[in-house]
Motif scaffolding. Structure first.
Motif, short mmCIF file in Angstrom:
data_model
loop_
_atom_site.label_atom_id
_atom_site.label_comp_id
_atom_site.label_asym_id
_atom_site.label_seq_id
_atom_site.Cartn_x
_atom_site.Cartn_y
_atom_site.Cartn_z
N UNK A 1 0.81 -1.21 0.00
CA UNK A 1 0.00 0.00 0.00
C UNK A 1 0.84 1.26 0.00
N UNK A 2 1.91 1.27 0.82
CA UNK A 2 2.79 2.44 0.85
C UNK A 2 3.46 2.66 -0.51
N UNK A 3 3.86 1.55 -1.15
CA UNK A 3 4.51 1.68 -2.46
C UNK A 3 3.56 2.31 -3.46
N UNK A 4 2.33 1.84 -3.53
CA UNK A 4 1.42 2.35 -4.55
C UNK A 4 1.08 3.81 -4.29
N UNK B 1 -4.20 0.07 -13.55
CA UNK B 1 -3.26 0.11 -14.69
C UNK B 1 -1.85 -0.30 -14.26
N UNK B 2 -1.46 0.07 -13.07
CA UNK B 2 -0.15 -0.35 -12.55
C UNK B 2 -0.14 -1.86 -12.32
N UNK B 3 -1.21 -2.37 -11.69
CA UNK B 3 -1.29 -3.81 -11.41
C UNK B 3 -1.38 -4.62 -12.69
N UNK B 4 -2.09 -4.10 -13.69
CA UNK B 4 -2.23 -4.82 -14.97
C UNK B 4 -0.87 -4.97 -15.64
N UNK C 1 -0.11 -8.10 -8.09
CA UNK C 1 -1.11 -7.26 -8.76
C UNK C 1 -2.46 -7.28 -8.06
N UNK C 2 -2.90 -8.46 -7.64
CA UNK C 2 -4.19 -8.55 -6.95
C UNK C 2 -4.11 -7.89 -5.58
N UNK C 3 -2.97 -7.99 -4.92
CA UNK C 3 -2.80 -7.32 -3.64
C UNK C 3 -2.99 -5.81 -3.79
N UNK C 4 -2.45 -5.25 -4.89
CA UNK C 4 -2.57 -3.81 -5.12
C UNK C 4 -4.00 -3.40 -5.43
N UNK C 5 -4.69 -4.15 -6.30
CA UNK C 5 -6.06 -3.77 -6.64
C UNK C 5 -7.01 -3.97 -5.46
#
Length: 281
Positions: free
Chosen positions: A30-33, A132-135, A146-150
């Motif tokens: 989360x902090x990274x995104x 878009x980042x996760x994709x 990717x799923x963790x980010x979305x």
């Protein structure tokens, strides 16, 4: 330590060794995104933070990303540093797509006062950006992250976009709460959807995992609030409008207008037939 506690801890240690994946920390992801979003769109400033040179911030984020990848090293197609290089090389393209998304929201929402507001506070833009980042990470064959980010974005916005979905340019989610976009959804350019829209599957079965389960939405389509569009063979033709609360499981031709037709009856009731009115004094 009691025997029961000791046995339980032994069980946890054994179970830990059997996990297929070791995952990065959810707070770290989360902090990274969020820090990556601030790098791309520095329209907000934390009161107590010290402004870093953009190059220093870029390198810090690169190092953070490599750290996120390391727990997954045994399941990556290349070294974490090589994947990080490829991902960061793709940032200019991701940034260009996000600018188009931000302008689509700003240009079409009469309540928006500018791109800065869209970037800073609109949940639809944030969810699209994280998608878009996760994709891109999914395209690099990075598992799970990717799923963790979305899902991090889902928790913050109420908008659930699977990173496997394919979404075109200038995408606009208005309000956004309750939006669900499934893994095999295909969305074209200049599509606009409202809160509560579901682009889902007709039924859920593990055997369908490798098949197209979710609909195709062609260019220039508008989907209004709480519409539900289901099925991998369902295609909404370009320049169509799907009205609110529509339930759609069949394809529609381009330029279609699909809506629920409500019937209103005015009931006339004589005073003699009315219920008595009780006055309380």
């Amino acid at each position: 330590m009691t025997t029961d506690k000791s046995s339980f801890l032994d069980h946890l240690l054994t179970q830990r060794a059997q996990y297929r994946y070791k995952l990065p920390s959810r707070p770290d992801a989360g902090r990274f995104i969020d820090e990556l979003m601030r790098l791309l769109f520095p329209v907000t400033q934390e009161c107590q933070s010290v402004t870093q040179h953009v190059g220093e911030t870029y390198q810090k984020l690169y190092d953070q990303f490599v750290c996120l990848l390391r727990p997954l090293s045994g399941h990556l197609p290349n070294y974490p540093e090589a994947i990080a290089d490829t991902f960061f090389d793709s940032l200019p393209t991701i940034y260009d797509h996000l600018l188009l998304d931000a302008h689509a929201i700003s240009d079409n929402d009469p309540a928006a006062v500018g791109v800065e507001e869209v970037v800073a506070v609109y949940p639809g833009f944030y969810a699209i950006a994280v998608y878009r980042i996760a994709h891109e990470l999914l395209n690099l064959n990075v598992p799970l992250l990717p799923r963790m980010l979305t899902e991090y974005a889902h928790g913050h916005t109420g908008i659930d976009i699977h990173p496997g979905a394919t979404i075109g340019r200038s995408f606009f989610i208005d309000h956004g709460t309750g939006v669900v976009i499934g893994e095999t959804t295909l969305i074209g350019d200049n599509v606009k959807i409202y809160q509560g829209v579901t682009l889902g599957a007709t039924y859920v079965a593990k055997s369908m995992a490798q098949k197209k389960r979710h609909p195709t939405i062609e260019n220039n389509v508008v989907i209004y609030a709480n519409a539900t569009i289901l099925g991998g063979r369902t295609v909404v033709g370009h320049d169509s409008v799907i009205g609110g609360n529509v339930w759609l499981t069949e394809s529609v031709e381009p330029y279609s207008l699909v809506y629920n037709q409500h019937q209103t009856e005015v009931r006339l009731k004589s005073l003699e037939d009315s219920e008595p009115i009780n006055f309380v004094i």
